[in-house]
Every structure is written in C-alpha cells, then in structure tokens.
Scaffold this motif. Structure first.
Motif, PDB file in Angstrom:
ATOM      1  N   VAL B  78     -68.971 -35.184 -21.354  1.00  8.03           N
ATOM      2  CA  VAL B  78     -69.491 -34.462 -20.182  1.00  8.03           C
ATOM      3  C   VAL B  78     -69.113 -35.198 -18.906  1.00  8.03           C
ATOM      4  O   VAL B  78     -68.668 -34.590 -17.928  1.00  8.03           O
ATOM      5  CB  VAL B  78     -71.035 -34.317 -20.275  1.00  8.03           C
ATOM      6  CG1 VAL B  78     -71.620 -33.855 -18.970  1.00  8.03           C
ATOM      7  CG2 VAL B  78     -71.391 -33.355 -21.373  1.00  8.03           C
ATOM      8  N   LEU B  79     -69.255 -36.532 -18.943  1.00  6.30           N
ATOM      9  CA  LEU B  79     -68.898 -37.301 -17.752  1.00  6.30           C
ATOM     10  C   LEU B  79     -67.421 -37.163 -17.440  1.00  6.30           C
ATOM     11  O   LEU B  79     -67.023 -37.019 -16.281  1.00  6.30           O
ATOM     12  CB  LEU B  79     -69.258 -38.776 -17.972  1.00  6.30           C
ATOM     13  CG  LEU B  79     -70.753 -39.082 -17.860  1.00  6.30           C
ATOM     14  CD1 LEU B  79     -71.021 -40.496 -18.296  1.00  6.30           C
ATOM     15  CD2 LEU B  79     -71.217 -38.856 -16.438  1.00  6.30           C
ATOM     16  N   ARG B  80     -66.595 -37.200 -18.498  1.00  3.62           N
ATOM     17  CA  ARG B  80     -65.154 -37.117 -18.244  1.00  3.62           C
ATOM     18  C   ARG B  80     -64.763 -35.753 -17.696  1.00  3.62           C
ATOM     19  O   ARG B  80     -63.967 -35.652 -16.755  1.00  3.62           O
ATOM     20  CB  ARG B  80     -64.389 -37.386 -19.533  1.00  3.62           C
ATOM     21  CG  ARG B  80     -62.912 -37.485 -19.290  1.00  3.62           C
ATOM     22  CD  ARG B  80     -62.160 -37.525 -20.557  1.00  3.62           C
ATOM     23  NE  ARG B  80     -62.241 -38.845 -21.179  1.00  3.62           N
ATOM     24  CZ  ARG B  80     -61.319 -39.292 -22.027  1.00  3.62           C
ATOM     25  NH1 ARG B  80     -60.298 -38.543 -22.336  1.00  3.62           N
ATOM     26  NH2 ARG B  80     -61.446 -40.464 -22.563  1.00  3.62           N
ATOM     27  N   LEU B  90     -69.343 -26.730  -8.272  1.00  5.53           N
ATOM     28  CA  LEU B  90     -70.779 -26.544  -8.448  1.00  5.53           C
ATOM     29  C   LEU B  90     -71.098 -26.635  -9.926  1.00  5.53           C
ATOM     30  O   LEU B  90     -70.275 -26.300 -10.768  1.00  5.53           O
ATOM     31  CB  LEU B  90     -71.191 -25.162  -7.927  1.00  5.53           C
ATOM     32  CG  LEU B  90     -70.865 -24.880  -6.480  1.00  5.53           C
ATOM     33  CD1 LEU B  90     -70.000 -23.656  -6.377  1.00  5.53           C
ATOM     34  CD2 LEU B  90     -72.124 -24.667  -5.704  1.00  5.53           C
ATOM     35  N   VAL B  91     -72.298 -27.089 -10.226  1.00  6.19           N
ATOM     36  CA  VAL B  91     -72.695 -27.225 -11.630  1.00  6.19           C
ATOM     37  C   VAL B  91     -73.908 -26.334 -11.879  1.00  6.19           C
ATOM     38  O   VAL B  91     -74.878 -26.361 -11.126  1.00  6.19           O
ATOM     39  CB  VAL B  91     -73.048 -28.691 -11.959  1.00  6.19           C
ATOM     40  CG1 VAL B  91     -73.526 -28.801 -13.383  1.00  6.19           C
ATOM     41  CG2 VAL B  91     -71.843 -29.569 -11.737  1.00  6.19           C
ATOM     42  N   VAL B  92     -73.823 -25.523 -12.921  1.00  8.85           N
ATOM     43  CA  VAL B  92     -74.927 -24.648 -13.300  1.00  8.85           C
ATOM     44  C   VAL B  92     -75.417 -25.089 -14.664  1.00  8.85           C
ATOM     45  O   VAL B  92     -74.631 -25.144 -15.617  1.00  8.85           O
ATOM     46  CB  VAL B  92     -74.460 -23.175 -13.349  1.00  8.85           C
ATOM     47  CG1 VAL B  92     -75.600 -22.287 -13.755  1.00  8.85           C
ATOM     48  CG2 VAL B  92     -73.891 -22.761 -12.028  1.00  8.85           C
ATOM     49  N   SER B 107     -85.951 -36.072 -29.360  1.00 13.53           N
ATOM     50  CA  SER B 107     -85.151 -36.220 -30.573  1.00 13.53           C
ATOM     51  C   SER B 107     -84.287 -37.471 -30.481  1.00 13.53           C
ATOM     52  O   SER B 107     -84.051 -38.006 -29.401  1.00 13.53           O
ATOM     53  CB  SER B 107     -84.297 -34.968 -30.737  1.00 13.53           C
ATOM     54  OG  SER B 107     -83.535 -35.057 -31.892  1.00 13.53           O
ATOM     55  N   TYR B 108     -83.771 -37.915 -31.626  1.00 10.88           N
ATOM     56  CA  TYR B 108     -83.118 -39.228 -31.668  1.00 10.88           C
ATOM     57  C   TYR B 108     -81.804 -39.274 -30.912  1.00 10.88           C
ATOM     58  O   TYR B 108     -81.382 -40.309 -30.435  1.00 10.88           O
ATOM     59  CB  TYR B 108     -82.885 -39.668 -33.116  1.00 10.88           C
ATOM     60  CG  TYR B 108     -81.880 -38.799 -33.857  1.00 10.88           C
ATOM     61  CD1 TYR B 108     -82.272 -37.620 -34.473  1.00 10.88           C
ATOM     62  CD2 TYR B 108     -80.536 -39.166 -33.923  1.00 10.88           C
ATOM     63  CE1 TYR B 108     -81.366 -36.821 -35.142  1.00 10.88           C
ATOM     64  CE2 TYR B 108     -79.632 -38.375 -34.586  1.00 10.88           C
ATOM     65  CZ  TYR B 108     -80.045 -37.214 -35.191  1.00 10.88           C
ATOM     66  OH  TYR B 108     -79.150 -36.426 -35.848  1.00 10.88           O
ATOM     67  N   HIS B 109     -81.153 -38.120 -30.777  1.00  9.53           N
ATOM     68  CA  HIS B 109     -79.799 -38.133 -30.228  1.00  9.53           C
ATOM     69  C   HIS B 109     -79.749 -37.658 -28.796  1.00  9.53           C
ATOM     70  O   HIS B 109     -78.677 -37.585 -28.214  1.00  9.53           O
ATOM     71  CB  HIS B 109     -78.899 -37.245 -31.085  1.00  9.53           C
ATOM     72  CG  HIS B 109     -79.360 -35.817 -31.073  1.00  9.53           C
ATOM     73  ND1 HIS B 109     -80.556 -35.415 -31.644  1.00  9.53           N
ATOM     74  CD2 HIS B 109     -78.812 -34.716 -30.538  1.00  9.53           C
ATOM     75  CE1 HIS B 109     -80.703 -34.120 -31.471  1.00  9.53           C
ATOM     76  NE2 HIS B 109     -79.670 -33.659 -30.790  1.00  9.53           N
ATOM     77  N   VAL B 110     -80.924 -37.306 -28.248  1.00  8.95           N
ATOM     78  CA  VAL B 110     -80.921 -36.699 -26.917  1.00  8.95           C
ATOM     79  C   VAL B 110     -80.817 -37.771 -25.853  1.00  8.95           C
ATOM     80  O   VAL B 110     -81.590 -38.738 -25.847  1.00  8.95           O
ATOM     81  CB  VAL B 110     -82.200 -35.867 -26.725  1.00  8.95           C
ATOM     82  CG1 VAL B 110     -82.396 -35.506 -25.273  1.00  8.95           C
ATOM     83  CG2 VAL B 110     -82.127 -34.627 -27.568  1.00  8.95           C
ATOM     84  N   VAL B 111     -79.855 -37.664 -24.962  1.00  4.21           N
ATOM     85  CA  VAL B 111     -79.728 -38.619 -23.859  1.00  4.21           C
ATOM     86  C   VAL B 111     -80.597 -38.189 -22.688  1.00  4.21           C
ATOM     87  O   VAL B 111     -81.247 -39.010 -22.055  1.00  4.21           O
ATOM     88  CB  VAL B 111     -78.255 -38.723 -23.410  1.00  4.21           C
ATOM     89  CG1 VAL B 111     -78.160 -39.572 -22.164  1.00  4.21           C
ATOM     90  CG2 VAL B 111     -77.426 -39.294 -24.520  1.00  4.21           C
ATOM     91  N   GLY B 112     -80.607 -36.894 -22.418  1.00  8.01           N
ATOM     92  CA  GLY B 112     -81.470 -36.451 -21.336  1.00  8.01           C
ATOM     93  C   GLY B 112     -81.093 -35.072 -20.883  1.00  8.01           C
ATOM     94  O   GLY B 112     -80.068 -34.538 -21.306  1.00  8.01           O
ATOM     95  N   PRO B 113     -81.928 -34.463 -20.028  1.00 12.12           N
ATOM     96  CA  PRO B 113     -81.513 -33.193 -19.432  1.00 12.12           C
ATOM     97  C   PRO B 113     -80.308 -33.436 -18.540  1.00 12.12           C
ATOM     98  O   PRO B 113     -80.002 -34.565 -18.182  1.00 12.12           O
ATOM     99  CB  PRO B 113     -82.732 -32.753 -18.618  1.00 12.12           C
ATOM    100  CG  PRO B 113     -83.499 -33.994 -18.379  1.00 12.12           C
ATOM    101  CD  PRO B 113     -83.242 -34.889 -19.536  1.00 12.12           C
ATOM    102  N   LEU B 114     -79.610 -32.353 -18.176  1.00 10.45           N
ATOM    103  CA  LEU B 114     -78.304 -32.492 -17.542  1.00 10.45           C
ATOM    104  C   LEU B 114     -78.379 -33.225 -16.208  1.00 10.45           C
ATOM    105  O   LEU B 114     -77.478 -33.977 -15.857  1.00 10.45           O
ATOM    106  CB  LEU B 114     -77.690 -31.099 -17.345  1.00 10.45           C
ATOM    107  CG  LEU B 114     -76.236 -31.115 -16.932  1.00 10.45           C
ATOM    108  CD1 LEU B 114     -75.401 -31.756 -18.013  1.00 10.45           C
ATOM    109  CD2 LEU B 114     -75.746 -29.709 -16.706  1.00 10.45           C
ATOM    110  N   PRO B 119     -74.949 -34.319 -11.163  1.00 12.00           N
ATOM    111  CA  PRO B 119     -75.763 -33.530 -10.216  1.00 12.00           C
ATOM    112  C   PRO B 119     -75.647 -32.046 -10.495  1.00 12.00           C
ATOM    113  O   PRO B 119     -74.558 -31.519 -10.681  1.00 12.00           O
ATOM    114  CB  PRO B 119     -75.176 -33.887  -8.847  1.00 12.00           C
ATOM    115  CG  PRO B 119     -73.859 -34.472  -9.117  1.00 12.00           C
ATOM    116  CD  PRO B 119     -73.881 -35.053 -10.474  1.00 12.00           C
ATOM    117  N   VAL B 120     -76.795 -31.372 -10.538  1.00 12.81           N
ATOM    118  CA  VAL B 120     -76.844 -29.953 -10.880  1.00 12.81           C
ATOM    119  C   VAL B 120     -77.221 -29.161  -9.633  1.00 12.81           C
ATOM    120  O   VAL B 120     -78.055 -29.593  -8.846  1.00 12.81           O
ATOM    121  CB  VAL B 120     -77.888 -29.715 -12.001  1.00 12.81           C
ATOM    122  CG1 VAL B 120     -78.075 -28.247 -12.253  1.00 12.81           C
ATOM    123  CG2 VAL B 120     -77.441 -30.424 -13.255  1.00 12.81           C
TER     124      VAL B 120
END
Lengths: 307, 145
Positions: B78-80, B90-92, B107-114, B119-120
């Motif tokens: 996602v970062l790349r 713009l990000v939606v 959950s164990y694999h969740v890094v976080g909301p977007l 920036p959203v």
C-alpha cells in the motif's frame, strides 16, 4: 514560403492545433459511440480536452534506474513526427499539386516513428509490463506494415507512378477516385481499412496496450506531460490515418464529402472495436501474414495486369 | 489531497474535477467492497459520464480507491502504490474495514485503518457500501476541489 507561414502551418493550421482538435473530437466520438452501443450515456464533448488538461498538470515521475533522457524524450519524438505528418498530409488535400515527389514515402516512414517511440518508451521504463507491451508492439508492427506498403504500391502502379500525395489528389480530382479504378484498388482499400485499427491500437488489435493483461503496456510508468504527449499522439493519429486513407483512395480530404467518409470510417472502426474481443499476438501475426498479405499480393498482381 | 509542490491552479482543478481516473487497490479486503466497486464501473451506473475511468497503472491515477483493512502483508505494498501515484491524488477509503478496521478489529494481522498508513480524503462506510454510496463519496471527494 516565409518562416512565419511555415510556423503557422505546422503549429496552428493544418498542423498541430487543427489535427489535435479533430483528433480529440474523434476520440470523443469513439467513446460516445461505444457508450451508446452499451446503452449508456457516455462522456461530454469536452472530455478528451479535460483529460489532456489534467495530465498536463500532473507530476512527472521518472523511475529510478531508467535512462532518463530516453524515457522523457520518447513521447515527444513520436509527437513531433505526427505533427510533421499532419502538416504534409493536410497540405496535399488543401492545396493539391504542392508538395514534393516522394512525400508519400516520407509520410509512410514518418508514420513508423510514433510506434517506435512507444516501443522505445516502454523499453526505457524498467518495468516488465512495459517491456512486454513494447515487445508486442514490435511484433505487431512486423505484422501490419508489410501489407499496407504493398497496398500503397498497388495504388502507385495503378495511377502510373505518382509518388507525391499532392499529385495523387490532383490526379483523382481530374479523373475518378482511386477506389473506383478497378478491383485492385478495392482490395488495397480493404487492406488499408484493416491496417488503420492495428496502427492505432484499437479494435481487436489493441494488443500492445492490453489493459487488463498488461496494466498499461508501454505506458505503465508514464505520468503527467509525457503521458499527455502519448495521448495526443494517439488522438492525432486517429485523425491522420483516416485522412490518409481518404487522400489515397477517395480523392481530396478537404471536400464536404470527405467529412462523410471520415465519419463513416470512424463509425466502422468503432463498431468493429465494440463487437470483437482482443486478438492474441500470435493470432494477429497469423492474420496479417496470412489472409491480409495474400489479399494485398493478389491486389498488386491485378494492378500490374491492369485490372 | 496530496499535491506535492505548488497549489493546483484553476485550470488544474477543472481538469482534475472533470477527469478523475480511478485506480483500485485492494489492501487485504474480503473482496465484497471490490465487487461493489466493479459494479460502479458497469454500464448501469455509467460513471464515464463524469470522466471516471478505471486505469491499470497507479501512475495514471488521480483517485485511489482503497478497500480492506491494511494487513501486515499488504502494508509495504500500500505504501509503495501510494508513493507511485502521481500527485495530485486523492484517496478514498471504501468500506468499514478501510475506515476503521470493521469486523477485523483486534485481529492478529491488522496493522490499522487506512488513515493510520496514508492520508485519506473521503471515507465511504458500509459493509459493503452500495454503488450509489461509492459514487456519492467520489462526488463529495471532487467537490472538495
């Protein structure tokens, strides 16, 4: 011709601005007609202009490790070639009898450059999708160029060796259009009508920029003004190629009838595009080196015989 | 909106508003929101009227439609992709997972909301949001310009 007239001819009319306006209109016509065929409404008339304006204001990103000069100059070289072709080609129709002997060959050579620019740009992108797209465009070029050259030389044989576009238009205007001059010319016309979508990369021949398979083909790493140059090149080609077909076969492209022929060619191409799936590259090669080549060879043999 | 440099002028804003090209990025979603985005792009909703087309390369994109809670596997991707997108963009964030991790919270694999990652600009909640809601979100996104 004075320098000012030359600059105006190349930049404004009938060179860059006029052909770009017509080309953007043609690409709008393509999208609107495709939308209508799919029971949709489609984009408004200024959509291609908005696309180009937006692209001009985007950031240009150059991939690290790619040859920067080649990557950034490839689109503009293709664009420059198309502008020159537009000037020469329109001048043949607007002022028949001007031009130089051999400008037909010059136009055919110059028309290679946008495709080669796409190949060079794709190869300079340091991206596997772009490399694949470039290699497919190379193979496609090998396929479609030969039959079209044979078709053009069929015409040259038929009209007695005229190699200047302006003289060809004058010859047609004083006699009858080339397409009405025998079976060989009708065959050459059919071959040209197959050549135009392959050159433009539309219809069942959009193999190089195969959106879904190849991300964006050779254009994958392009953004901003270089990508706008590629889009403008494609739009201008979509104006120039039908005009070339009309100039070669249907006498001048500067008459009211020519508007009808232009619209008809575009409509036929859009209909074929919307009703046919994309060919594989080996199917396209087999198509152009099989039926189309045989047809064009039959045409040139008939021309030498006199039909 | 990330503009990376000078503020876009009036002509640039007009171009961006009339011709927003969308790139769809799946950051670990269950595919429901992806199917709804696919529905938006069908002839029934006809978003090409507004100049919206789907592009295959993030370099051609103006709007990033991101679905899914960002997992550990998709985080570097996602970062790349966000860095590869040419500015201004713009990000939606589409779906409850992208807005706020949805049902995968904790959950164990969740890094976080977007919005912890990139920036959203617009959040479109729903599980999955209807195509009409997605269109509404994109329209609000463009109205910000």
């Amino acid at each position: 011709m004075s320098w000012l007239m030359l600059v105006i001819a190349v930049v404004v009319f009938p060179g860059f601005l006029f052909t770009a306006a017509l080309g953007l209109f043609s690409s709008w016509l393509d999208r609107k007609l495709s939308a209508r065929l799919q029971w949709r409404v489609g984009p408004p008339w200024y959509q291609p202009i908005a696309d180009v304006v937006k692209l001009m204001n985007k950031e240009t990103v150059v991939v690290e490790g790619s040859p920067r000069f080649t990557f950034l100059s490839a689109p503009f070289i293709g664009f420059a070639a198309v502008v020159v072709v537009a000037t020469i080609l329109w001048r043949a129709s607007i002022q028949p009898g001007t031009g130089f002997v051999g400008d037909l060959i010059a136009v055919l050579y110059l028309l290679y450059i946008p495709s080669v620019a796409m190949i060079v740009g794709g190869s300079a992108s340091r991206n596997p999708y772009a490399a694949l797209g470039a290699s497919r465009e190379m193979k496609l070029m090998l396929a479609y160029e030969v039959s079209f050259l044979i078709a053009v030389f069929t015409l040259v044989i038929k009209n007695g060796g005229i190699l200047s576009l302006g003289d060809m238009v004058a010859y047609q205007q004083s006699g009858s259009p080339m397409i009405a001059q025998g079976l060989s010319c009708i065959i050459a016309f059919v071959v040209s009508l197959v050549y135009v979508p392959a050159k433009l990369g539309i219809g069942p021949f959009d193999i190089a920029e195969a959106e879904c398979e190849l991300i964006a083909g050779p254009y994958t790493e392009y953004s901003g003004p270089p990508f706008a140059a590629f889009k403008l090149t494609k739009a201008m080609l979509s104006c120039i190629l039908p005009v070339l077909v009309i100039t070669l076969f249907l006498s001048s492209a500067w008459t009211p009838w020519a508007v009808l022929w232009y619209a008809l060619i575009l409509v036929v191409l859009v209909l074929i595009k919307n009703t046919n799936p994309r060919l594989r590259i080996d199917q396209a090669l087999r198509f152009f080196w099989g039926p189309v080549l045989i047809l064009s060879l039959v045409g040139i043999v008939l021309a030498t015989v006199g039909l | 909106m990330d503009i990376y440099g000078k503020q876009p002028g009036k002509l640039a804003r007009w171009g961006l508003k009339k011709s927003p090209w969308a790139f769809h990025l799946n950051a670990g979603s269950c595919n429901n929101c992806d199917i709804e985005i696919l529905d938006v792009l069908t002839p029934k909703y006809d978003v090409e009227r507004f100049g919206i087309t789907l592009v295959g390369s993030p370099r051609h994109a103006d709007v990033l439609l991101v679905t899914g809670v960002v997992t550990m596997q998709t985080l570097p991707r996602v970062l790349r992709v966000y860095e590869q997108t040419a500015r201004p963009c713009l990000v939606v964030a589409i779906g409850a997972c992208a807005c706020s991790t949805g049902i995968f919270d904790g959950s164990y694999h969740v890094v976080g909301p977007l919005d912890k990652i990139i920036p959203v600009d617009v959040y479109v909640p729903g599980c999955p949001p209807k195509p009409e809601a997605i269109i509404d979100g994109v329209v609000k996104c463009l109205a910000k310009l």
